[in-house]
Enzyme design. Structure first.
Site, PDB file in Angstrom:
ATOM      1  N   THR A  44       0.831  -1.202   0.000  1.00 36.89           N
ATOM      2  CA  THR A  44       0.000   0.000   0.000  1.00 36.89           C
ATOM      3  C   THR A  44       0.864   1.251   0.000  1.00 36.89           C
ATOM      4  O   THR A  44       0.611   2.206  -0.751  1.00 36.89           O
ATOM      5  CB  THR A  44      -0.910   0.010   1.238  1.00 36.89           C
ATOM      6  OG1 THR A  44      -1.696  -1.174   1.258  1.00 36.89           O
ATOM      7  CG2 THR A  44      -1.823   1.224   1.239  1.00 36.89           C
ATOM      8  N   TYR A 107     -12.765  -4.328  -2.418  1.00 35.86           N
ATOM      9  CA  TYR A 107     -13.975  -3.968  -3.164  1.00 35.86           C
ATOM     10  C   TYR A 107     -14.932  -5.145  -3.363  1.00 35.86           C
ATOM     11  O   TYR A 107     -16.139  -4.994  -3.189  1.00 35.86           O
ATOM     12  CB  TYR A 107     -13.653  -3.330  -4.528  1.00 35.86           C
ATOM     13  CG  TYR A 107     -14.867  -2.698  -5.161  1.00 35.86           C
ATOM     14  CD1 TYR A 107     -15.334  -1.465  -4.718  1.00 35.86           C
ATOM     15  CD2 TYR A 107     -15.575  -3.338  -6.171  1.00 35.86           C
ATOM     16  CE1 TYR A 107     -16.478  -0.894  -5.266  1.00 35.86           C
ATOM     17  CE2 TYR A 107     -16.710  -2.770  -6.723  1.00 35.86           C
ATOM     18  CZ  TYR A 107     -17.161  -1.547  -6.269  1.00 35.86           C
ATOM     19  OH  TYR A 107     -18.290  -0.989  -6.808  1.00 35.86           O
ATOM     20  N   TYR A 133      -2.385 -10.179   3.986  1.00 35.78           N
ATOM     21  CA  TYR A 133      -2.342  -8.819   4.542  1.00 35.78           C
ATOM     22  C   TYR A 133      -3.772  -8.397   4.834  1.00 35.78           C
ATOM     23  O   TYR A 133      -4.574  -8.244   3.919  1.00 35.78           O
ATOM     24  CB  TYR A 133      -1.640  -7.913   3.525  1.00 35.78           C
ATOM     25  CG  TYR A 133      -1.653  -6.430   3.781  1.00 35.78           C
ATOM     26  CD1 TYR A 133      -1.930  -5.882   5.025  1.00 35.78           C
ATOM     27  CD2 TYR A 133      -1.359  -5.551   2.740  1.00 35.78           C
ATOM     28  CE1 TYR A 133      -1.916  -4.515   5.221  1.00 35.78           C
ATOM     29  CE2 TYR A 133      -1.338  -4.178   2.919  1.00 35.78           C
ATOM     30  CZ  TYR A 133      -1.615  -3.659   4.176  1.00 35.78           C
ATOM     31  OH  TYR A 133      -1.607  -2.302   4.362  1.00 35.78           O
ATOM     32  N   ARG A 138      -9.062  -0.448   4.505  1.00 33.62           N
ATOM     33  CA  ARG A 138      -8.841  -0.150   3.084  1.00 33.62           C
ATOM     34  C   ARG A 138      -9.610  -1.093   2.166  1.00 33.62           C
ATOM     35  O   ARG A 138      -9.916  -0.725   1.033  1.00 33.62           O
ATOM     36  CB  ARG A 138      -7.345  -0.238   2.752  1.00 33.62           C
ATOM     37  CG  ARG A 138      -6.546   0.990   3.167  1.00 33.62           C
ATOM     38  CD  ARG A 138      -5.128   0.891   2.626  1.00 33.62           C
ATOM     39  NE  ARG A 138      -4.315   2.038   2.988  1.00 33.62           N
ATOM     40  CZ  ARG A 138      -4.108   3.100   2.211  1.00 33.62           C
ATOM     41  NH1 ARG A 138      -4.680   3.179   1.028  1.00 33.62           N
ATOM     42  NH2 ARG A 138      -3.341   4.085   2.620  1.00 33.62           N
ATOM     43  N   LYS A 162       0.194 -10.197   7.866  1.00 39.27           N
ATOM     44  CA  LYS A 162       0.330  -8.791   8.246  1.00 39.27           C
ATOM     45  C   LYS A 162      -1.031  -8.354   8.768  1.00 39.27           C
ATOM     46  O   LYS A 162      -1.998  -8.261   8.004  1.00 39.27           O
ATOM     47  CB  LYS A 162       0.771  -7.933   7.049  1.00 39.27           C
ATOM     48  CG  LYS A 162       0.876  -6.446   7.400  1.00 39.27           C
ATOM     49  CD  LYS A 162       1.246  -5.599   6.184  1.00 39.27           C
ATOM     50  CE  LYS A 162       1.282  -4.113   6.551  1.00 39.27           C
ATOM     51  NZ  LYS A 162       1.588  -3.253   5.374  1.00 39.27           N
ATOM     52  N   ILE A 204       5.542  -4.534   9.879  1.00 47.91           N
ATOM     53  CA  ILE A 204       5.749  -3.980   8.535  1.00 47.91           C
ATOM     54  C   ILE A 204       5.362  -2.520   8.661  1.00 47.91           C
ATOM     55  O   ILE A 204       4.189  -2.174   8.767  1.00 47.91           O
ATOM     56  CB  ILE A 204       4.926  -4.719   7.476  1.00 47.91           C
ATOM     57  CG1 ILE A 204       5.399  -6.177   7.389  1.00 47.91           C
ATOM     58  CG2 ILE A 204       5.066  -4.045   6.117  1.00 47.91           C
ATOM     59  CD1 ILE A 204       4.644  -7.031   6.387  1.00 47.91           C
TER      60      ILE A 204
END
Length: 293
Positions: A44, A107, A133, A138, A162, A204
């Site tokens: 990202t 999405y 992740y 998001r 993550k 991370i």
């Protein structure tokens, strides 16, 4: 342990809307010289959403070439299209990455069964270590602990996660549900210390773009069992963690690196330059940290 300690989610520097390869190599050398434990290109923070497929592959290639095996490279290879995620992960393996970071499909909002089948398809296509992740803020979906546990037990090459919910109770459930060898990495600088204190193996980090040495030192202190030192370092970095998320990541990180003279202050739309009031707050924090003259 291959992925542990402080791994930096690298920004992708641009100049005149083209990947600035020279600046990227300088950033990588700075990271390694300051003691970072691993690097993550095309996440990202690397603006992977606006990289072309060719740029995405090139950024991974540059990182692997510059690192030359000195630290692990966990290449961003996720997509909301499972076949595309498979293709990117196959590329990462062929390019020589040490593992692939795979964001949950955004999405689409898949069910837990859909998430399981997504990662199953990738795991069966490669023998590369894989790290899902989870960042619901998001993506619009949450990879829950029972699903992570199922993946960890069914696919030996799904080696960690993550975890960027910032939800400590969920992280606790995750750590309790997964095998002991499973690697839980924080994806949230603000709550990295408590997650690692519970048994997480590292971070991370976005902040480590700016100050890799201090984030690595905090992780080293935790690995050595020195919680007091780790807490002191965490608190010393907290204002920087805060301002790194004053606007959408990686706007503050790229602005900070530009202020430090390491990259140009350029990102791709729909991201835009930092608001002046927030930029002034960032400047104050960087001065306080001794990052600016």
């Amino acid at each position: 342990m291959r992925f542990s300690g402080a791994l930096t989610a690298l920004v992708t520097p641009f100049r005149h809307n083209v990947v600035d390869e020279d600046a990227f190599r300088v950033l990588i050398e700075r990271q390694i010289s300051e003691g970072i434990h691993g690097l993550v290109p095309c996440g990202t923070t690397g603006e992977s959403a606006t990289l072309s497929h060719e740029e995405h592959e090139r950024v991974i290639e540059i990182c692997i070439d510059q690192v030359k095996g000195r630290v692990p490279v966990l290449a961003g290879a996720g997509s909301n299209n499972t076949s595309e995620a498979v293709r990117l992960t196959c590329f990462a393996q062929k390019a020589g990455a040490d593992g692939a970071l795979l964001i949950t499909p955004y999405y689409n909002k898949p069910t837990q069964e859909g998430l399981y089948r997504h990662y199953k398809a990738i795991a069966e296509a490669v023998d590369l270590p894989l790290v899902p992740y989870n960042v619901p803020g998001r993506t619009g979906c949450n990879l829950l602990p029972p699903t992570v546990s199922r993946l960890a037990r069914d696919f030996p090459n799904i080696v960690g996660i993550k975890e960027a919910t910032g939800d400590i109770p969920q992280c606790s459930r995750l750590l309790a549900a997964c095998p002991k060898k499973f690697i839980v990495l924080s994806g949230d600088d603000l709550t990295a210390l408590p997650l690692m204190a519970l048994g997480g193996k590292g971070i991370i980090s976005v902040t480590s773009n700016v100050t890799p040495g201090l984030v690595a030192e905090m992780c080293n202190a935790l690995a050595a069992g020195d919680l007091q030192k780790a807490a002191r370092l965490h608190l010393s970095l907290f204002a920087l963690h805060d301002v790194m998320f004053a606007e959408t990541n990686p706007i503050p990180a790229k602005t900070a690196l530009a202020l430090m003279g390491l990259i140009s202050d350029e990102m791709r739309l729909p991201l835009c330059p930092m608001d002046e009031a927030n930029k002034n707050k960032l400047i104050d924090v960087l001065h306080a940290q001794g990052m600016l003259d």
